[in-house]
Scaffold this active site. Structure first.
Site, PDB file in Angstrom:
ATOM      1  N   SER A 177      43.189  36.254  39.634  1.00 15.26           N
ATOM      2  CA  SER A 177      41.998  35.452  39.505  1.00 15.26           C
ATOM      3  C   SER A 177      42.208  34.745  38.300  1.00 15.26           C
ATOM      4  O   SER A 177      41.629  33.150  38.305  1.00 15.26           O
ATOM      5  CB  SER A 177      40.303  35.920  39.319  1.00 15.26           C
ATOM      6  OG  SER A 177      40.167  36.860  38.984  1.00 15.26           O
ATOM      7  N   HIS A 205      41.062  34.940  46.741  1.00 17.25           N
ATOM      8  CA  HIS A 205      41.863  33.668  46.556  1.00 17.25           C
ATOM      9  C   HIS A 205      42.228  33.305  47.638  1.00 17.25           C
ATOM     10  O   HIS A 205      42.970  31.899  46.922  1.00 17.25           O
ATOM     11  CB  HIS A 205      42.280  33.470  45.348  1.00 17.25           C
ATOM     12  CG  HIS A 205      40.717  33.801  44.158  1.00 17.25           C
ATOM     13  ND1 HIS A 205      40.061  32.803  43.283  1.00 17.25           N
ATOM     14  CD2 HIS A 205      40.170  35.014  43.051  1.00 17.25           C
ATOM     15  CE1 HIS A 205      39.145  33.512  42.762  1.00 17.25           C
ATOM     16  NE2 HIS A 205      39.396  34.104  42.512  1.00 17.25           N
ATOM     17  N   LYS A 237      34.468  32.008  48.743  1.00 11.11           N
ATOM     18  CA  LYS A 237      35.663  31.366  48.250  1.00 11.11           C
ATOM     19  C   LYS A 237      36.062  29.777  49.410  1.00 11.11           C
ATOM     20  O   LYS A 237      34.992  28.813  49.240  1.00 11.11           O
ATOM     21  CB  LYS A 237      36.246  31.837  46.868  1.00 11.11           C
ATOM     22  CG  LYS A 237      35.745  32.736  45.389  1.00 11.11           C
ATOM     23  CD  LYS A 237      36.837  33.711  45.139  1.00 11.11           C
ATOM     24  CE  LYS A 237      35.733  34.089  44.656  1.00 11.11           C
ATOM     25  NZ  LYS A 237      35.722  35.970  43.793  1.00 11.11           N
TER      26      LYS A 237
HETATM   27  C1  LIG Z   1      35.011  36.385  43.446  1.00 10.40           C
HETATM   28  C2  LIG Z   1      35.642  37.671  43.179  1.00 10.40           C
HETATM   29  C3  LIG Z   1      35.197  39.063  44.235  1.00 10.40           C
HETATM   30  C4  LIG Z   1      33.429  39.013  44.505  1.00 10.40           C
HETATM   31  O1  LIG Z   1      33.446  38.445  45.209  1.00 10.40           O
HETATM   32  P1  LIG Z   1      31.845  37.945  45.128  1.00 10.40           P
HETATM   33  O2  LIG Z   1      31.626  37.382  47.146  1.00 10.40           O
HETATM   34  O3  LIG Z   1      31.871  36.829  44.714  1.00 10.40           O
HETATM   35  O4  LIG Z   1      30.979  39.121  44.645  1.00 10.40           O
HETATM   36  C5  LIG Z   1      36.288  40.244  44.238  1.00 10.40           C
HETATM   37  N1  LIG Z   1      37.128  39.557  43.903  1.00 10.40           N
HETATM   38  C6  LIG Z   1      38.245  39.213  43.233  1.00 10.40           C
HETATM   39  C7  LIG Z   1      39.692  38.847  43.076  1.00 10.40           C
HETATM   40  C8  LIG Z   1      37.563  37.845  43.670  1.00 10.40           C
HETATM   41  O5  LIG Z   1      37.744  36.595  42.448  1.00 10.40           O
END
Ligand SMILES: *Cc1c(COP(=O)(O)O)cnc(C)c1O
Length: 383
Positions: A177, A205, A237
């Protein structure tokens, strides 16, 4: 007590690590936000396909509220599991090619819950050093033995697995990320097979973005769900909504329903969110132009940055970080960019290692090449 708190806060300020929130006054479909009465072009959202304010998704959410109310009323195992949740699980499973899927209220909770639940079956965890905080916290919470391998370094992982004396699980982000690079999944699949070890992939992602049909990192590499027994992705996302899911075999999902504490002891996501996500999943499958445009923008971003000789990190995804080094400098750049009309986040420790502070740009299908040109020429001037 409060003076102890202030001392900690003061120290963070001096290190350039103090965090504060930007108040968004309004946002709509597109990449412009209103902040302090000023319009900013947003380069820090994870809404890669530009779906968070899509009219069909908003409508599905509204209809979901009309039919089911706003709150789900309880956890899934009591009376919070409604028809839209169930349909969404079936549709997600079909989309990613798994037997079953299970919704979680957030990705953070999915990761914490899954890792802890599986530790009776794999008591040593191997994680990439740059994994998302929720995967690292999941390991700590599970009280499993926990080893971190060097970032994307499969020979280091091989060494650790070769000397293992118990069953383990390898856990990795698909797209990292904060760096935007992609884990070597085919090699990880092969290694975990060879060592009879579970593999869990967090495709937060990747889903919606990678692969010809947006099925994520597995499609990108030509892998399928049998290669990755524990697959997790988020819905907040590229899908533009909220929540997360885990996909895998019937047995995996049944086990999680029995054992994952962050599934059992929390309120189910609102059914209207499930309806919104079902609408989003349809759009992802129908509107491939969003992925095509995003890929074109990524190429344009990288070409333009190269012409301007900006120190971009190596990434083919819509996460494009620019290494700055010093935390204070990253903050100042982000502030200057805001003054010039660009919203860009400065990423600092503890999110990234000391000395690796960066500006992290994320692209969306709603950007135009002119946005990118204006941004990068401003960055080059400031540097
Ligand atoms: C954003 C993210 C999460 C967490 O997800 P949420 O639904 O925002 O709690 C977990 N793993 C990765 C790699 C992320 O980028």
């Amino acid at each position: 007590m409060d003076s102890g708190f202030s001392a900690t806060l003061e120290q963070l300020k001096q290190q350039g690590l103090y965090r504060s929130r930007t108040r968004i006054e309004s946002s709509g479909e597109g990449v412009e936000l209103l902040v302090d009465g000023k319009k900013l072009v947003n380069f820090c959202s994870n809404d890669y396909l530009g779906l968070a304010a899509h009219p069909d998704i908003i409508k599905a959410c509204q209809q979901g509220c009309d039919q089911y109310g706003v709150g789900s009323g309880s956890a899934h195992l009591i009376c919070g599991h409604s028809k839209p949740h169930h349909q969404l699980e079936e549709e997600l499973a079909e989309f990613v090619g798994a037997s079953r899927a299970l919704l979680f209220s957030t990705g953070y909770m999915a990761n914490m819950g899954v890792i802890a639940a599986l530790m009776a079956h794999a008591d040593c965890l191997y994680e990439d050093r740059l994994n998302h905080a929720s995967l690292l916290d999941g390991a700590l919470l599970s009280r499993a033995r926990f080893k971190r391998y060097r970032h994307a370094d499969t020979s280091h992982l091989h060494q650790l697995l070769a000397t293992a004396d118990s069953k383990g699980m390898v856990v990795t982000d698909s797209v990292f990320s904060m760096d935007g690079d992609i884990a070597p999944l085919p090699q990880l699949v092969e290694q975990t097979r060879q060592h009879n070890t579970l593999l869990m992939v967090d495709d937060a992602h990747g889903l919606g973005v990678l692969g010809e049909n947006g099925r994520g990192a597995l499609e990108h590499f030509g892998l399928d769900q049998h290669d990755v027994p524990v697959y997790m992705a988020t819905l907040g996302k590229a899908l533009g909504v909220f929540g997360a899911f885990v996909a895998g075999s019937d047995e995996l999902i049944e086990l999680l329903i029995q054992k994952a504490r962050t599934y059992i002891f929390t309120t189910a996501m609102p059914p209207a969110m499930a309806e919104a996500t079902r609408a989003s999943l349809k759009i992802i499958q129908q509107e491939s132009w969003r992925r095509d445009k995003l890929n074109m923008l990524v190429d344009h971003f990288r070409d333009t940055a190269a012409e301007l000789e900006l120190p971009l990190m190596d990434s083919i995804t819509p996460i494009q970080p620019l290494l700055v080094g010093d935390a204070q400098l990253a903050m100042r750049l982000s502030q200057k960019l805001k003054e010039q009309g660009f919203f860009v986040s400065a990423i600092r420790p503890p999110t990234v290692p000391q000395g690796e502070s960066r500006l992290r740009f994320t692209l969306s299908a709603h950007h135009e090449t002119a946005h990118i040109d204006a941004l990068l020429s401003t960055v080059a001037k400031l540097l």
